[in-house]
Motif scaffolding. Structure first.
Motif, PDB file in Angstrom:
ATOM      1  N   SER A   1       0.929  -1.312  -0.367  1.00  0.00           N
ATOM      2  CA  SER A   1      -0.068  -0.132  -0.012  1.00  0.00           C
ATOM      3  C   SER A   1       0.802   1.363  -0.083  1.00  0.00           C
ATOM      4  CB  SER A   1      -0.766   0.122   1.188  1.00  0.00           C
ATOM      5  OG  SER A   1      -2.069  -0.924   1.074  1.00  0.00           O
ATOM      6  N   TYR A   2       1.869   1.251   0.833  1.00  0.00           N
ATOM      7  CA  TYR A   2       2.971   2.268   0.658  1.00  0.00           C
ATOM      8  C   TYR A   2       3.600   2.657  -0.645  1.00  0.00           C
ATOM      9  CZ  TYR A   2       6.627   5.645   2.254  1.00  0.00           C
ATOM     10  OH  TYR A   2       7.538   6.593   2.138  1.00  0.00           O
ATOM     11  N   LEU A   3       4.206   1.404  -0.933  1.00  0.00           N
ATOM     12  CA  LEU A   3       4.851   1.605  -2.236  1.00  0.00           C
ATOM     13  C   LEU A   3       4.053   1.917  -3.747  1.00  0.00           C
ATOM     14  CD1 LEU A   3       7.517  -1.401  -1.713  1.00  0.00           C
ATOM     15  CD2 LEU A   3       8.074   0.836  -1.390  1.00  0.00           C
ATOM     16  N   MET A   4       3.129   0.945  -3.632  1.00  0.00           N
ATOM     17  CA  MET A   4       2.253   1.323  -4.742  1.00  0.00           C
ATOM     18  C   MET A   4       1.348   2.526  -4.734  1.00  0.00           C
ATOM     19  SD  MET A   4       3.060  -1.261  -6.750  1.00  0.00           S
ATOM     20  CE  MET A   4       1.494  -1.240  -8.062  1.00  0.00           C
ATOM     21  N   GLY A   5       1.032   2.844  -3.512  1.00  0.00           N
ATOM     22  CA  GLY A   5       0.444   4.197  -3.174  1.00  0.00           C
ATOM     23  C   GLY A   5       1.187   5.440  -3.452  1.00  0.00           C
ATOM     24  N   ARG A   6       2.520   5.391  -3.093  1.00  0.00           N
ATOM     25  CA  ARG A   6       3.296   6.480  -3.587  1.00  0.00           C
ATOM     26  C   ARG A   6       3.571   6.722  -4.950  1.00  0.00           C
ATOM     27  NH1 ARG A   6       7.735   8.114  -0.552  1.00  0.00           N
ATOM     28  NH2 ARG A   6       8.174   9.563  -2.242  1.00  0.00           N
ATOM     29  N   ILE A   7       3.522   5.484  -5.719  1.00  0.00           N
ATOM     30  CA  ILE A   7       3.428   5.608  -7.096  1.00  0.00           C
ATOM     31  C   ILE A   7       2.195   6.165  -7.778  1.00  0.00           C
ATOM     32  CG2 ILE A   7       3.440   4.273  -9.463  1.00  0.00           C
ATOM     33  CD1 ILE A   7       5.216   2.250  -7.989  1.00  0.00           C
ATOM     34  N   ALA A   8       1.072   5.808  -7.162  1.00  0.00           N
ATOM     35  CA  ALA A   8      -0.253   6.388  -7.474  1.00  0.00           C
ATOM     36  C   ALA A   8      -0.414   7.663  -7.041  1.00  0.00           C
ATOM     37  CB  ALA A   8      -1.322   5.305  -7.058  1.00  0.00           C
ATOM     38  N   ASP A   9       0.032   7.982  -6.148  1.00  0.00           N
ATOM     39  CA  ASP A   9      -0.222   9.579  -5.800  1.00  0.00           C
ATOM     40  C   ASP A   9       0.943  10.446  -6.488  1.00  0.00           C
ATOM     41  OD1 ASP A   9      -1.906   9.190  -3.809  1.00  0.00           O
ATOM     42  OD2 ASP A   9      -0.725   8.737  -2.229  1.00  0.00           O
ATOM     43  N   ALA A  10       1.953   9.902  -6.896  1.00  0.00           N
ATOM     44  CA  ALA A  10       2.970  10.680  -7.985  1.00  0.00           C
ATOM     45  C   ALA A  10       2.670  10.641  -9.389  1.00  0.00           C
ATOM     46  CB  ALA A  10       4.370  10.179  -7.557  1.00  0.00           C
ATOM     47  N   ARG A  11       2.434   9.418  -9.840  1.00  0.00           N
ATOM     48  CA  ARG A  11       2.478   9.214 -11.293  1.00  0.00           C
ATOM     49  C   ARG A  11       0.881   9.158 -11.809  1.00  0.00           C
ATOM     50  NH1 ARG A  11       6.576   6.667 -13.680  1.00  0.00           N
ATOM     51  NH2 ARG A  11       5.271   7.135 -15.762  1.00  0.00           N
ATOM     52  N   GLY A  12      -0.028   8.941 -11.011  1.00  0.00           N
ATOM     53  CA  GLY A  12      -1.329   9.090 -11.416  1.00  0.00           C
ATOM     54  C   GLY A  12      -2.058   7.849 -10.908  1.00  0.00           C
ATOM     55  N   ARG A  13      -3.635   7.838 -10.829  1.00  0.00           N
ATOM     56  CA  ARG A  13      -4.484   6.788 -10.416  1.00  0.00           C
ATOM     57  C   ARG A  13      -4.424   5.828 -11.656  1.00  0.00           C
ATOM     58  NH1 ARG A  13      -3.481   9.138  -6.185  1.00  0.00           N
ATOM     59  NH2 ARG A  13      -5.027  10.761  -5.495  1.00  0.00           N
ATOM     60  N   ARG A  14      -4.540   6.353 -12.766  1.00  0.00           N
ATOM     61  CA  ARG A  14      -4.443   5.265 -13.995  1.00  0.00           C
ATOM     62  C   ARG A  14      -3.425   4.563 -14.073  1.00  0.00           C
ATOM     63  NH1 ARG A  14      -2.661   5.645 -19.066  1.00  0.00           N
ATOM     64  NH2 ARG A  14      -3.646   4.477 -20.918  1.00  0.00           N
ATOM     65  N   PHE A  15      -2.167   5.407 -14.027  1.00  0.00           N
ATOM     66  CA  PHE A  15      -0.746   4.575 -13.933  1.00  0.00           C
ATOM     67  C   PHE A  15      -0.761   3.584 -13.114  1.00  0.00           C
ATOM     68  CE2 PHE A  15       3.511   3.907 -12.773  1.00  0.00           C
ATOM     69  CZ  PHE A  15       4.083   3.799 -14.219  1.00  0.00           C
ATOM     70  N   GLY A  16      -1.020   3.827 -11.656  1.00  0.00           N
ATOM     71  CA  GLY A  16      -0.925   2.976 -10.504  1.00  0.00           C
ATOM     72  C   GLY A  16      -1.920   1.846 -10.923  1.00  0.00           C
ATOM     73  N   LEU A  17      -3.169   1.918 -11.104  1.00  0.00           N
ATOM     74  CA  LEU A  17      -3.974   1.032 -11.430  1.00  0.00           C
ATOM     75  C   LEU A  17      -3.554  -0.151 -12.523  1.00  0.00           C
ATOM     76  CD1 LEU A  17      -7.577   2.815 -11.139  1.00  0.00           C
ATOM     77  CD2 LEU A  17      -6.667   1.131  -9.527  1.00  0.00           C
ATOM     78  N   THR A  18      -2.956   0.531 -13.634  1.00  0.00           N
ATOM     79  CA  THR A  18      -2.595  -0.217 -14.866  1.00  0.00           C
ATOM     80  C   THR A  18      -1.283  -1.216 -14.306  1.00  0.00           C
ATOM     81  OG1 THR A  18      -3.208   1.492 -16.130  1.00  0.00           O
ATOM     82  CG2 THR A  18      -1.572  -0.267 -16.945  1.00  0.00           C
ATOM     83  N   LEU A  19      -0.259  -0.453 -13.505  1.00  0.00           N
ATOM     84  CA  LEU A  19       0.848  -1.124 -13.277  1.00  0.00           C
ATOM     85  C   LEU A  19       0.515  -2.520 -12.092  1.00  0.00           C
ATOM     86  CD1 LEU A  19       3.932  -1.575 -12.816  1.00  0.00           C
ATOM     87  CD2 LEU A  19       3.769   0.311 -10.934  1.00  0.00           C
ATOM     88  N   SER A  20      -0.387  -2.253 -11.110  1.00  0.00           N
ATOM     89  CA  SER A  20      -0.872  -3.271 -10.177  1.00  0.00           C
ATOM     90  C   SER A  20      -1.330  -4.479 -10.925  1.00  0.00           C
ATOM     91  CB  SER A  20      -1.735  -2.533  -9.258  1.00  0.00           C
ATOM     92  OG  SER A  20      -3.016  -2.194  -9.758  1.00  0.00           O
ATOM     93  N   MET A  21      -2.177  -4.107 -11.790  1.00  0.00           N
ATOM     94  CA  MET A  21      -3.084  -5.335 -12.799  1.00  0.00           C
ATOM     95  C   MET A  21      -2.051  -6.024 -13.443  1.00  0.00           C
ATOM     96  SD  MET A  21      -5.728  -6.784 -12.655  1.00  0.00           S
ATOM     97  CE  MET A  21      -6.099  -5.757 -11.362  1.00  0.00           C
ATOM     98  N   ALA A  22      -1.067  -5.359 -14.016  1.00  0.00           N
ATOM     99  CA  ALA A  22       0.203  -5.792 -15.178  1.00  0.00           C
ATOM    100  C   ALA A  22       0.896  -6.980 -13.962  1.00  0.00           C
ATOM    101  CB  ALA A  22       0.906  -4.894 -15.621  1.00  0.00           C
ATOM    102  N   VAL A  23       1.287  -6.481 -12.915  1.00  0.00           N
ATOM    103  CA  VAL A  23       2.228  -7.336 -11.976  1.00  0.00           C
ATOM    104  C   VAL A  23       1.484  -8.519 -11.682  1.00  0.00           C
ATOM    105  CG1 VAL A  23       3.380  -7.252  -9.865  1.00  0.00           C
ATOM    106  CG2 VAL A  23       3.558  -5.311 -11.265  1.00  0.00           C
ATOM    107  N   ILE A  24       0.080  -8.201 -11.130  1.00  0.00           N
ATOM    108  CA  ILE A  24      -0.817  -9.359 -10.805  1.00  0.00           C
ATOM    109  C   ILE A  24      -0.904 -10.399 -11.727  1.00  0.00           C
ATOM    110  CG2 ILE A  24      -3.035 -10.189  -9.980  1.00  0.00           C
ATOM    111  CD1 ILE A  24      -3.191  -7.399  -8.435  1.00  0.00           C
ATOM    112  N   SER A  25      -1.280  -9.862 -12.959  1.00  0.00           N
ATOM    113  CA  SER A  25      -1.507 -10.737 -14.209  1.00  0.00           C
ATOM    114  C   SER A  25      -0.121 -11.603 -14.540  1.00  0.00           C
ATOM    115  CB  SER A  25      -1.899 -10.036 -15.299  1.00  0.00           C
ATOM    116  OG  SER A  25      -3.166  -9.372 -15.069  1.00  0.00           O
ATOM    117  N   VAL A  26       0.883 -10.931 -14.532  1.00  0.00           N
ATOM    118  CA  VAL A  26       2.222 -11.762 -15.105  1.00  0.00           C
ATOM    119  C   VAL A  26       2.535 -12.943 -13.763  1.00  0.00           C
ATOM    120  CG1 VAL A  26       4.725 -11.370 -15.197  1.00  0.00           C
ATOM    121  CG2 VAL A  26       3.227  -9.853 -16.390  1.00  0.00           C
TER     122      VAL A  26
END
Length: 452
Positions: A87-112
């Motif tokens: 939550s902290y690591l991915m949250g930092r990314i979503a708060d800095a790079r944007g919600r869409r970027f954070g949501l896309t990144l988390s789903m890509a990692v989960i799928s792979v």
């Protein structure tokens, strides 16, 4: 005191004009993008648990089935342990790079990670490296999943039409329930077509491939979603590390409120959706198989109840609705379970009523929690206490309940759940309008109007 908008929604920095048709269309696309993530996360999470008895012997070396299964469940526990860090690591990314970027990144990692689990060599092929790889992949998934729900909550909060913001909160969280239903459906289908031996012999891999396909579908949907306008408006004014820490200190009451409210909500959720069949079986009311099979319709009823509660919150105020739900959960849990134990009420009715009682705590939390914090730290501030409470109390609840039952104190389980709901009810009174002007749009109107 800031006046509330007439429909019970929340004012934003974009003014108080009514939602337009284009706002509604954008909000629906954003809702779909957020909800599919909940489906995938819940499906993958539950699927691992229900398939563990089938793949444990292939992935974990040795001849003791109990030891192998315990090893498989270790991979399940790892995900809970690392979620707050995620939550902290991915949250930092979503708060800095944007919600869409954070949501896309988390789903890509989960799928792979799901694909790699499906293709994982057995212990007979690579020895001890097999369980190490499995636990490592689950660790990576746990980190990503730790940021998934908070990022989705922030995205819904910032994109939903104001008049239906809490309805969208409930609908987005319904993806978690849908994922649970789908995971049991896939297991049933695999057992029906391949048989127990076929699933144990490698058919379990198909389940993780299904999880990967669902993840890729969610990824495709999210790639077409637009960034939150509220985030985009503030993206040029990113706070420094010191400013972020100051924001978090300013909102310490809200951080504590999220933790305490989640405490009771997560125990109620795991009691109602996971442990209740086992509880009824231990009481001798029904068999474990019959009670588990009877969960489908109550879970569907829960989704409908969450939508109703969300609409009520949009009209009456989210905090008021949440407090009412937690109060009812506090006073009704023990009488309901006592009636079940004495066979005064049938299992199906107790299940339905209890799931209706947890509709408000779990259906409103997404947007309510996100609204408590300014955009710059929203995902981190909501996510860390949320995942910490879920891991400490929700993830351990079945284990604690089982231990109480084994010690001959099964009747204490409802009291534990009721006490947790009471703690959450009291936790709602920690919510105050923030002193930081940048978060003046982050408090639901019911909070502003209620001196408590």
């Amino acid at each position: 005191m800031t006046p509330a908008v007439a429909d019970g929604g929340t004012q934003t920095g974009r003014g108080s004009t009514p939602s337009t048709g284009e706002d509604v269309r954008k909000g629906r696309r954003a809702l779909l993008a957020a909800t599919v993530g909940g489906v995938v996360e819940s499906f993958d999470w539950t699927l691992y648990a229900v398939l563990a008895p089938f793949f444990a012997a292939q992935v974990f070396p040795g001849d003791d089935p109990v030891t192998q299964l315990l090893g498989a469940y270790l991979g399940f526990a790892v995900g809970f342990v690392v979620r707050p860090l995620g939550s902290y690591l991915m949250g930092r990314i979503a708060d800095a790079r944007g919600r869409r970027f954070g949501l896309t990144l988390s789903m890509a990692v989960i799928s792979v990670a799901s694909v790699l689990i499906a293709a994982l060599p057995t212990a007979a092929t690579i020895g001890a490296a097999a369980p190490v790889l499995l636990v490592g992949l689950r660790l990576v998934q746990g980190l990503s999943m730790g940021g998934e729900n908070p990022s989705a909550a922030a995205y819904v909060t910032e994109t939903a039409p104001r008049s239906v913001r809490f309805l969208y909160s409930a609908l987005s969280y319904s993806g978690v329930i849908i994922g649970n239903i789908l995971s049991f459906g896939v297991l049933t289908l695999l057992l029906g077509t391949l048989g127990k031996d076929g699933v144990t012999g490698g058919g379990w891999r198909i389940g993780f491939l299904v999880a990967a396909v669902l993840g890729l579908l969610a990824l495709w949907i999210r790639r077409g979603a637009q960034e939150s306008e509220e985030f985009a408006e503030q993206a040029a004014h990113r706070p420094t590390a010191a400013e972020r820490r100051a924001l978090l200190r300013t909102h310490s009451r809200q951080l504590a409120a999220v933790f305490l409210i989640t405490l009771g909500a997560t125990i109620g959720y795991y009691f109602g959706t996971t442990y209740l069949p086992q509880y009824a079986a231990q009481l001798g009311v029904v068999s474990a198989a019959d009670s588990a099979a009877a969960m489908l319709l109550p879970l569907v009823a829960l989704i409908a109840a969450m939508a109703v509660v969300g609409r009520l919150a949009d009209r009456l105020g989210a905090l008021r609705t949440l407090r009412t739900g937690l109060a009812l959960l506090t006073v009704a849990t023990v009488p309901l379970m006592t009636a079940l134990a004495h066979r005064t009420l049938p299992m199906w009715l107790v299940t339905v009523v209890y799931l209706l009682l947890i509709a408000a705590p779990i259906g409103l939390a997404n947007v309510l929690f996100a609204q408590l914090f300014p955009v710059a730290v929203r995902v981190v501030a909501m996510g860390v206490p949320f995942t910490l409470a879920t891991g400490l109390f929700g993830g351990t609840f079945p284990l604690l309940a089982q231990a109480l039952g084994k010690a001959g104190h099964l009747t204490l389980v409802p009291w534990w759940a009721a006490g947790a709901a009471a703690v959450s009810f009291l936790g709602t009174f920690l919510i105050r309008p923030p002193t930081d002007p940048s978060a003046s749009d982050s408090i639901p109107p019911a909070t502003r109007e209620d001196p408590a």
